[in-house]
Design a protein around this motif. Structure first.
Motif, PDB file in Angstrom:
ATOM      1  N   ALA A  80     -21.190   4.650  -7.473  1.00 18.65           N
ATOM      2  CA  ALA A  80     -20.004   4.193  -6.755  1.00 18.65           C
ATOM      3  C   ALA A  80     -19.664   5.214  -5.686  1.00 18.65           C
ATOM      4  N   SER A  81     -19.174   4.724  -4.570  1.00 21.65           N
ATOM      5  CA  SER A  81     -18.804   5.665  -3.517  1.00 21.65           C
ATOM      6  C   SER A  81     -17.566   6.449  -3.960  1.00 21.65           C
ATOM      7  N   ALA A  82     -17.617   7.722  -3.744  1.00 22.02           N
ATOM      8  CA  ALA A  82     -16.528   8.585  -4.179  1.00 22.02           C
ATOM      9  C   ALA A  82     -15.308   8.379  -3.297  1.00 22.02           C
ATOM     10  N   VAL A  83     -14.170   8.308  -3.940  1.00 17.86           N
ATOM     11  CA  VAL A  83     -12.917   8.205  -3.206  1.00 17.86           C
ATOM     12  C   VAL A  83     -11.912   9.155  -3.808  1.00 17.86           C
ATOM     13  N   ASN A  84     -11.006   9.591  -2.987  1.00 13.20           N
ATOM     14  CA  ASN A  84      -9.964  10.513  -3.397  1.00 13.20           C
ATOM     15  C   ASN A  84      -8.642   9.951  -2.862  1.00 13.20           C
ATOM     16  N   TRP A  85      -8.154   8.870  -3.507  1.00 15.74           N
ATOM     17  CA  TRP A  85      -6.952   8.196  -3.039  1.00 15.74           C
ATOM     18  C   TRP A  85      -5.716   9.038  -3.300  1.00 15.74           C
ATOM     19  N   GLN A  86      -4.921   9.222  -2.267  1.00 18.54           N
ATOM     20  CA  GLN A  86      -3.645   9.938  -2.378  1.00 18.54           C
ATOM     21  C   GLN A  86      -2.537   8.989  -1.920  1.00 18.54           C
ATOM     22  N   VAL A  87      -1.528   8.803  -2.775  1.00 16.58           N
ATOM     23  CA  VAL A  87      -0.384   7.967  -2.408  1.00 16.58           C
ATOM     24  C   VAL A  87       0.356   8.649  -1.272  1.00 16.58           C
ATOM     25  N   PHE A  88       0.706   7.878  -0.237  1.00 15.47           N
ATOM     26  CA  PHE A  88       1.513   8.469   0.826  1.00 15.47           C
ATOM     27  C   PHE A  88       2.732   7.644   1.144  1.00 15.47           C
ATOM     28  N   GLY A  89       3.042   6.663   0.302  1.00 12.36           N
ATOM     29  CA  GLY A  89       4.296   5.954   0.491  1.00 12.36           C
ATOM     30  C   GLY A  89       4.293   4.551  -0.059  1.00 12.36           C
ATOM     31  N   GLU A  90       5.486   3.961  -0.021  1.00 12.66           N
ATOM     32  CA  GLU A  90       5.684   2.580  -0.412  1.00 12.66           C
ATOM     33  C   GLU A  90       6.586   1.957   0.634  1.00 12.66           C
ATOM     34  N   ASP A  91       6.245   0.734   1.052  1.00 13.78           N
ATOM     35  CA  ASP A  91       7.066   0.101   2.081  1.00 13.78           C
ATOM     36  C   ASP A  91       8.169  -0.745   1.452  1.00 13.78           C
ATOM     37  N   SER A  92       8.993  -1.346   2.301  1.00 12.03           N
ATOM     38  CA  SER A  92      10.164  -2.093   1.829  1.00 12.03           C
ATOM     39  C   SER A  92       9.794  -3.340   1.027  1.00 12.03           C
ATOM     40  N   SER A  93       8.561  -3.825   1.142  1.00 18.26           N
ATOM     41  CA  SER A  93       8.158  -4.999   0.364  1.00 18.26           C
ATOM     42  C   SER A  93       7.429  -4.625  -0.929  1.00 18.26           C
ATOM     43  N   GLY A  94       7.459  -3.338  -1.305  1.00 17.81           N
ATOM     44  CA  GLY A  94       6.890  -2.899  -2.573  1.00 17.81           C
ATOM     45  C   GLY A  94       5.397  -2.634  -2.547  1.00 17.81           C
ATOM     46  N   ILE A  95       4.795  -2.569  -1.373  1.00 17.34           N
ATOM     47  CA  ILE A  95       3.371  -2.264  -1.241  1.00 17.34           C
ATOM     48  C   ILE A  95       3.194  -0.749  -1.276  1.00 17.34           C
ATOM     49  N   THR A  96       2.310  -0.275  -2.149  1.00 15.57           N
ATOM     50  CA  THR A  96       2.014   1.155  -2.224  1.00 15.57           C
ATOM     51  C   THR A  96       0.823   1.432  -1.317  1.00 15.57           C
ATOM     52  N   TRP A  97       0.948   2.471  -0.508  1.00 15.64           N
ATOM     53  CA  TRP A  97      -0.076   2.831   0.478  1.00 15.64           C
ATOM     54  C   TRP A  97      -0.770   4.112   0.046  1.00 15.64           C
ATOM     55  N   TYR A  98      -2.083   4.131   0.227  1.00 16.83           N
ATOM     56  CA  TYR A  98      -2.916   5.274  -0.140  1.00 16.83           C
ATOM     57  C   TYR A  98      -3.816   5.638   1.039  1.00 16.83           C
ATOM     58  N   ILE A  99      -4.247   6.884   1.052  1.00 15.01           N
ATOM     59  CA  ILE A  99      -5.250   7.339   2.011  1.00 15.01           C
ATOM     60  C   ILE A  99      -6.369   8.003   1.216  1.00 15.01           C
ATOM     61  N   ASP A 100      -7.601   7.717   1.582  1.00 13.15           N
ATOM     62  CA  ASP A 100      -8.755   8.342   0.941  1.00 13.15           C
ATOM     63  C   ASP A 100      -9.066   9.636   1.684  1.00 13.15           C
ATOM     64  N   GLN A 101      -8.673  10.742   1.099  1.00 11.10           N
ATOM     65  CA  GLN A 101      -8.859  12.035   1.755  1.00 11.10           C
ATOM     66  C   GLN A 101     -10.332  12.347   2.014  1.00 11.10           C
ATOM     67  N   ASP A 102     -11.221  11.835   1.167  1.00  7.14           N
ATOM     68  CA  ASP A 102     -12.645  12.106   1.348  1.00  7.14           C
ATOM     69  C   ASP A 102     -13.255  11.339   2.519  1.00  7.14           C
ATOM     70  N   SER A 103     -12.565  10.300   2.987  1.00  9.27           N
ATOM     71  CA  SER A 103     -13.108   9.488   4.078  1.00  9.27           C
ATOM     72  C   SER A 103     -12.696   9.988   5.458  1.00  9.27           C
ATOM     73  N   VAL A 104     -11.757  10.916   5.519  1.00 12.30           N
ATOM     74  CA  VAL A 104     -11.211  11.361   6.808  1.00 12.30           C
ATOM     75  C   VAL A 104     -12.287  12.065   7.635  1.00 12.30           C
ATOM     76  N   GLN A 105     -12.490  11.530   8.838  1.00 12.48           N
ATOM     77  CA  GLN A 105     -13.360  12.167   9.829  1.00 12.48           C
ATOM     78  C   GLN A 105     -12.535  12.263  11.095  1.00 12.48           C
ATOM     79  N   LYS A 106     -12.205  13.487  11.504  1.00 13.32           N
ATOM     80  CA  LYS A 106     -11.321  13.608  12.659  1.00 13.32           C
ATOM     81  C   LYS A 106     -11.689  14.790  13.535  1.00 13.32           C
ATOM     82  N   ASN A 107     -11.202  14.684  14.780  1.00  9.27           N
ATOM     83  CA  ASN A 107     -11.254  15.782  15.730  1.00  9.27           C
ATOM     84  C   ASN A 107      -9.924  15.738  16.482  1.00  9.27           C
TER      85      ASN A 107
END
Length: 127
Positions: A22-49
């Motif tokens: 399975a592809s490795a993921v490192n989900w980190q919760v970063f919030g919940e919106d007004s409709s009750g949806i929980t949002w996550y970001i996969d820290q291992d997927s971040v590729q940035k400059n």
């Protein structure tokens, strides 16, 4: 003993080729919106400059349905565009892959996109 050794070699070859893992993921919760949806970001997927960043984002409702979107952020323009969006059922199986238009959208103040944008490029010198 030969069968055991052959099995180990086969398993090693499969793992080395990336099959069956399975592809490795490192989900980190970063919030919940007004409709009750929980949002996550996969820290291992971040590729940035300094200019752009690509990241996997997950949004999950209280029933367990969720989508995983691969999104590209543009730092200078403060925009985001979808690269891939897949809806999953509560058991984790893909239900459908949505078509993406590849168009830039502005990062809206107070949105989950802004939370990700600020995570990727923290504001300097906050007062």
């Amino acid at each position: 003993m030969k069968k055991f050794f052959a099995s180990c070699l086969a398993a090693a070859a499969i793992c080395a080729c990336g099959l069956g893992s399975a592809s490795a993921v490192n989900w980190q919760v970063f919030g919940e919106d007004s409709s009750g949806i929980t949002w996550y970001i996969d820290q291992d997927s971040v590729q940035k400059n300094d200019k752009t960043a690509t990241v996997a984002i997950k949004a999950q409702d209280s029933e367990g349905y969720h989508f995983v979107a691969t999104e590209e952020f543009n730092h200078k323009k403060k925009t985001v565009k979808d690269q891939k969006v897949v809806l999953y059922n509560p058991q984790g199986y893909p239900e459908r892959e949505d078509k993406v238009d590849g168009k830039d959208r502005p990062v809206v103040d107070g949105s989950p996109s802004e939370a990700v944008f600020n995570y990727l490029w923290p504001k300097q010198g906050k007062k």
